[in-house]
Motif scaffolding. Structure first.
Motif, PDB file in Angstrom:
ATOM      1  N   SER A  66      31.168 -24.636  15.361  1.00  0.00           N
ATOM      2  CA  SER A  66      32.027 -25.787  15.612  1.00  0.00           C
ATOM      3  C   SER A  66      31.228 -26.909  16.282  1.00  0.00           C
ATOM      4  CB  SER A  66      33.234 -25.348  16.443  1.00  0.00           C
ATOM      5  OG  SER A  66      34.205 -26.370  16.505  1.00  0.00           O
ATOM      6  N   TYR A  67      31.613 -27.334  17.494  1.00  0.00           N
ATOM      7  CA  TYR A  67      30.826 -28.372  18.174  1.00  0.00           C
ATOM      8  C   TYR A  67      29.400 -27.893  18.392  1.00  0.00           C
ATOM      9  CZ  TYR A  67      29.757 -32.164  21.441  1.00  0.00           C
ATOM     10  OH  TYR A  67      29.204 -33.273  22.060  1.00  0.00           O
ATOM     11  N   GLY A  68      29.234 -26.589  18.576  1.00  0.00           N
ATOM     12  CA  GLY A  68      27.891 -26.031  18.688  1.00  0.00           C
ATOM     13  C   GLY A  68      27.067 -26.248  17.442  1.00  0.00           C
ATOM     14  N   GLY A  69      27.712 -26.405  16.286  1.00  0.00           N
ATOM     15  CA  GLY A  69      26.988 -26.728  15.056  1.00  0.00           C
ATOM     16  C   GLY A  69      26.409 -28.130  15.103  1.00  0.00           C
ATOM     17  N   LEU A  70      27.179 -29.084  15.668  1.00  0.00           N
ATOM     18  CA  LEU A  70      26.658 -30.442  15.837  1.00  0.00           C
ATOM     19  C   LEU A  70      25.486 -30.443  16.810  1.00  0.00           C
ATOM     20  CD1 LEU A  70      30.017 -32.454  16.104  1.00  0.00           C
ATOM     21  CD2 LEU A  70      28.675 -31.941  14.047  1.00  0.00           C
ATOM     22  N   VAL A  71      25.570 -29.612  17.844  1.00  0.00           N
ATOM     23  CA  VAL A  71      24.487 -29.498  18.819  1.00  0.00           C
ATOM     24  C   VAL A  71      23.265 -28.838  18.187  1.00  0.00           C
ATOM     25  CG1 VAL A  71      23.796 -28.458  21.008  1.00  0.00           C
ATOM     26  CG2 VAL A  71      26.074 -29.465  20.772  1.00  0.00           C
ATOM     27  N   ALA A  72      23.485 -27.774  17.419  1.00  0.00           N
ATOM     28  CA  ALA A  72      22.373 -27.088  16.755  1.00  0.00           C
ATOM     29  C   ALA A  72      21.671 -28.029  15.781  1.00  0.00           C
ATOM     30  CB  ALA A  72      22.884 -25.844  16.033  1.00  0.00           C
ATOM     31  N   ARG A  73      22.448 -28.808  15.051  1.00  0.00           N
ATOM     32  CA  ARG A  73      21.866 -29.805  14.147  1.00  0.00           C
ATOM     33  C   ARG A  73      20.992 -30.783  14.921  1.00  0.00           C
ATOM     34  NH1 ARG A  73      25.951 -33.745  10.983  1.00  0.00           N
ATOM     35  NH2 ARG A  73      26.258 -34.642  13.062  1.00  0.00           N
ATOM     36  N   ALA A  74      21.488 -31.256  16.060  1.00  0.00           N
ATOM     37  CA  ALA A  74      20.719 -32.182  16.880  1.00  0.00           C
ATOM     38  C   ALA A  74      19.446 -31.531  17.406  1.00  0.00           C
ATOM     39  CB  ALA A  74      21.574 -32.683  18.042  1.00  0.00           C
ATOM     40  N   ALA A  75      19.515 -30.236  17.698  1.00  0.00           N
ATOM     41  CA  ALA A  75      18.331 -29.517  18.167  1.00  0.00           C
ATOM     42  C   ALA A  75      17.247 -29.484  17.093  1.00  0.00           C
ATOM     43  CB  ALA A  75      18.708 -28.103  18.585  1.00  0.00           C
ATOM     44  N   VAL A  76      17.641 -29.241  15.860  1.00  0.00           N
ATOM     45  CA  VAL A  76      16.678 -29.239  14.755  1.00  0.00           C
ATOM     46  C   VAL A  76      16.080 -30.624  14.579  1.00  0.00           C
ATOM     47  CG1 VAL A  76      16.435 -28.929  12.263  1.00  0.00           C
ATOM     48  CG2 VAL A  76      17.766 -27.283  13.589  1.00  0.00           C
ATOM     49  N   LEU A  77      16.929 -31.645  14.658  1.00  0.00           N
ATOM     50  CA  LEU A  77      16.422 -33.012  14.521  1.00  0.00           C
ATOM     51  C   LEU A  77      15.500 -33.382  15.682  1.00  0.00           C
ATOM     52  CD1 LEU A  77      19.661 -34.812  13.277  1.00  0.00           C
ATOM     53  CD2 LEU A  77      17.658 -34.159  11.928  1.00  0.00           C
ATOM     54  N   ALA A  78      15.672 -32.716  16.830  1.00  0.00           N
ATOM     55  CA  ALA A  78      14.815 -32.967  17.989  1.00  0.00           C
ATOM     56  C   ALA A  78      13.539 -32.137  17.959  1.00  0.00           C
ATOM     57  CB  ALA A  78      15.586 -32.681  19.277  1.00  0.00           C
ATOM     58  N   GLY A  79      13.367 -31.325  16.899  1.00  0.00           N
ATOM     59  CA  GLY A  79      12.124 -30.569  16.755  1.00  0.00           C
ATOM     60  C   GLY A  79      12.176 -29.135  17.188  1.00  0.00           C
ATOM     61  N   ALA A  80      13.352 -28.551  17.321  1.00  0.00           N
ATOM     62  CA  ALA A  80      13.444 -27.152  17.726  1.00  0.00           C
ATOM     63  C   ALA A  80      12.641 -26.256  16.778  1.00  0.00           C
ATOM     64  CB  ALA A  80      14.905 -26.699  17.735  1.00  0.00           C
ATOM     65  N   PRO A  81      11.797 -25.370  17.308  1.00  0.00           N
ATOM     66  CA  PRO A  81      10.969 -24.512  16.454  1.00  0.00           C
ATOM     67  C   PRO A  81      11.755 -23.309  15.944  1.00  0.00           C
ATOM     68  CG  PRO A  81      10.504 -24.048  18.740  1.00  0.00           C
ATOM     69  CD  PRO A  81      11.509 -25.177  18.736  1.00  0.00           C
ATOM     70  N   VAL A  82      12.548 -23.527  14.913  1.00  0.00           N
ATOM     71  CA  VAL A  82      13.396 -22.460  14.402  1.00  0.00           C
ATOM     72  C   VAL A  82      12.968 -22.039  12.995  1.00  0.00           C
ATOM     73  CG1 VAL A  82      15.365 -23.166  15.810  1.00  0.00           C
ATOM     74  CG2 VAL A  82      15.114 -24.092  13.507  1.00  0.00           C
ATOM     75  N   ALA A  83      13.272 -20.793  12.689  1.00  0.00           N
ATOM     76  CA  ALA A  83      12.951 -20.238  11.376  1.00  0.00           C
ATOM     77  C   ALA A  83      14.168 -20.194  10.467  1.00  0.00           C
ATOM     78  CB  ALA A  83      12.373 -18.829  11.542  1.00  0.00           C
ATOM     79  N   GLY A  84      15.297 -20.712  10.932  1.00  0.00           N
ATOM     80  CA  GLY A  84      16.496 -20.756  10.120  1.00  0.00           C
ATOM     81  C   GLY A  84      17.648 -21.353  10.901  1.00  0.00           C
ATOM     82  N   LEU A  85      18.589 -21.987  10.205  1.00  0.00           N
ATOM     83  CA  LEU A  85      19.738 -22.645  10.820  1.00  0.00           C
ATOM     84  C   LEU A  85      21.013 -22.201  10.125  1.00  0.00           C
ATOM     85  CD1 LEU A  85      21.045 -24.860  12.666  1.00  0.00           C
ATOM     86  CD2 LEU A  85      20.646 -26.462  10.753  1.00  0.00           C
ATOM     87  N   THR A  86      21.998 -21.765  10.921  1.00  0.00           N
ATOM     88  CA  THR A  86      23.318 -21.418  10.408  1.00  0.00           C
ATOM     89  C   THR A  86      24.353 -22.309  11.071  1.00  0.00           C
ATOM     90  OG1 THR A  86      22.668 -19.092  10.142  1.00  0.00           O
ATOM     91  CG2 THR A  86      25.025 -19.590  10.118  1.00  0.00           C
ATOM     92  N   LEU A  87      25.163 -22.974  10.258  1.00  0.00           N
ATOM     93  CA  LEU A  87      26.271 -23.786  10.743  1.00  0.00           C
ATOM     94  C   LEU A  87      27.560 -23.039  10.430  1.00  0.00           C
ATOM     95  CD1 LEU A  87      25.071 -27.295   9.529  1.00  0.00           C
ATOM     96  CD2 LEU A  87      24.765 -26.253  11.788  1.00  0.00           C
ATOM     97  N   LEU A  88      28.327 -22.717  11.477  1.00  0.00           N
ATOM     98  CA  LEU A  88      29.534 -21.910  11.343  1.00  0.00           C
ATOM     99  C   LEU A  88      30.752 -22.731  11.748  1.00  0.00           C
ATOM    100  CD1 LEU A  88      31.025 -19.156  10.973  1.00  0.00           C
ATOM    101  CD2 LEU A  88      30.431 -18.671  13.375  1.00  0.00           C
ATOM    102  N   GLY A  89      31.647 -22.983  10.797  1.00  0.00           N
ATOM    103  CA  GLY A  89      32.860 -23.735  11.111  1.00  0.00           C
ATOM    104  C   GLY A  89      32.562 -25.100  11.685  1.00  0.00           C
ATOM    105  N   SER A  90      31.548 -25.751  11.160  1.00  0.00           N
ATOM    106  CA  SER A  90      31.123 -27.064  11.659  1.00  0.00           C
ATOM    107  C   SER A  90      31.041 -28.022  10.483  1.00  0.00           C
ATOM    108  CB  SER A  90      29.770 -26.946  12.359  1.00  0.00           C
ATOM    109  OG  SER A  90      29.464 -28.113  13.081  1.00  0.00           O
TER     110      SER A  90
END
Length: 291
Positions: free
Chosen positions: A111-135
């Motif tokens: 949900s809102y955490g999906g918008l935050v997770a998206r922003a984290a990726v755009l800020a350069g978070a070193p992740v190996a995968g992204l899941t958006l749930l109910g967002s």
């Protein structure tokens, strides 16, 4: 229904944050990857309680966090600190901290955490995968949930979290599904809400009403950095519509899956079916991270 009170083997831990330590639940044991779980508006790390042991049993380390201002994580008295971009930088730093421990980090935002997770990726978070749930792709669309944000704002400003929750609880009492909930779960919901920062609740509500559509930016970032993604929705989601989430997945070039017998929160409404979706995808994702 015990949802957030589901028994699990994770332990309460503290993670580094910019204002004070971030409260989290973390599983132990050997793990091939770390899964960082970010809750939504009015939520907390306990929203992932039904998933934690299943994630750990599948060979991952689960870390569910309270964002600043949520439940057991203090935050500043500044509404702007709780917009997705600001929180995204904090989650990006947290992903760096976890990645430095030597395991690839997978990021899930609900949900809102999906918008935050998206922003984290755009800020350069070193992740190996992204899941958006109910967002969704941007601001919460018009509907009862958005209307509730507008009604709740003056209550929070004038009476604080206790008064706002009293009104919310009185409204909930009109619904048989709420009346049927165990008393201990209602007590938890009350304790969680009234322990949260009013500035966080107001700031996140503003983020839900103002966040722009950043899907093109996210799609470019994921593509350039070769990071896989997945979009998941409950089949009865009443926040962002299922068609809008499906369309977002198409724009991201991501698979889209619906979870049966679930609404906006498959993590608490049908966790078994949700794990059946998540775990195969996470196992298939490579170990490449980016900075």
């Amino acid at each position: 229904m015990i949802a957030q009170l589901t028994a699990h083997s994770a332990t309460r831990i503290d993670l580094p944050g910019p204002f004070s330590p971030l409260a989290a639940l973390g599983t132990a044991g050997p793990a091939e990857k770390v899964v960082l779980l970010v809750p939504g508006y009015t939520g907390s790390k306990e929203d992932f309680a039904p998933l934690l042991d299943g994630i750990a049993a599948a060979g991952f380390r689960a870390v569910a966090v309270d964002l600043p201002g949520q439940f057991e994580s203090p935050g500043p008295d500044d509404q702007s600190a709780y917009l997705p971009a600001a929180l995204g930088k904090i989650v990006a730093d947290l992903a760096v901290f976890l990645a430095e421990q030597g395991k690839p980090v997978l990021l899930l935002g609900h949900s809102y955490g999906g918008l935050v997770a998206r922003a984290a990726v755009l800020a350069g978070a070193p992740v190996a995968g992204l899941t958006l749930l109910g967002s969704g792709p941007g601001a919460l669309p018009e509907g009862p949930r958005r209307e509730a944000l507008g009604l709740g704002e003056p209550l929070l400003r004038d009476g604080g979290v206790v008064a706002a929750y009293a009104v919310r609880e009185a409204m909930n009492a009109r619904f048989p599904s709420w009346v049927a909930l165990p008393a201990e779960l209602k007590d938890f919901y009350r304790h969680r809400f009234t322990s949260s920062s009013p500035f966080a609740l107001l700031g996140m509500a503003e983020g839900l009403r103002s966040e722009p559509d950043l899907v093109p930016d996210l799609a470019d970032t994921l593509r350039q950095r070769r990071v896989p993604s997945l979009v998941v929705a409950g089949e009865g989601d009443d926040a962002w519509s299922v068609p809008s989430q499906r369309e977002m997945a198409g724009r991201l070039g991501a698979p889209f899956v619906t979870v049966p017998h679930a609404g906006h929160s498959p993590n608490t409404e049908n966790p078994t079916a949700l794990l059946d979706v998540l775990l195969p995808a996470w196992h298939s994702w490579g170990d490449r991270t980016f900075r």
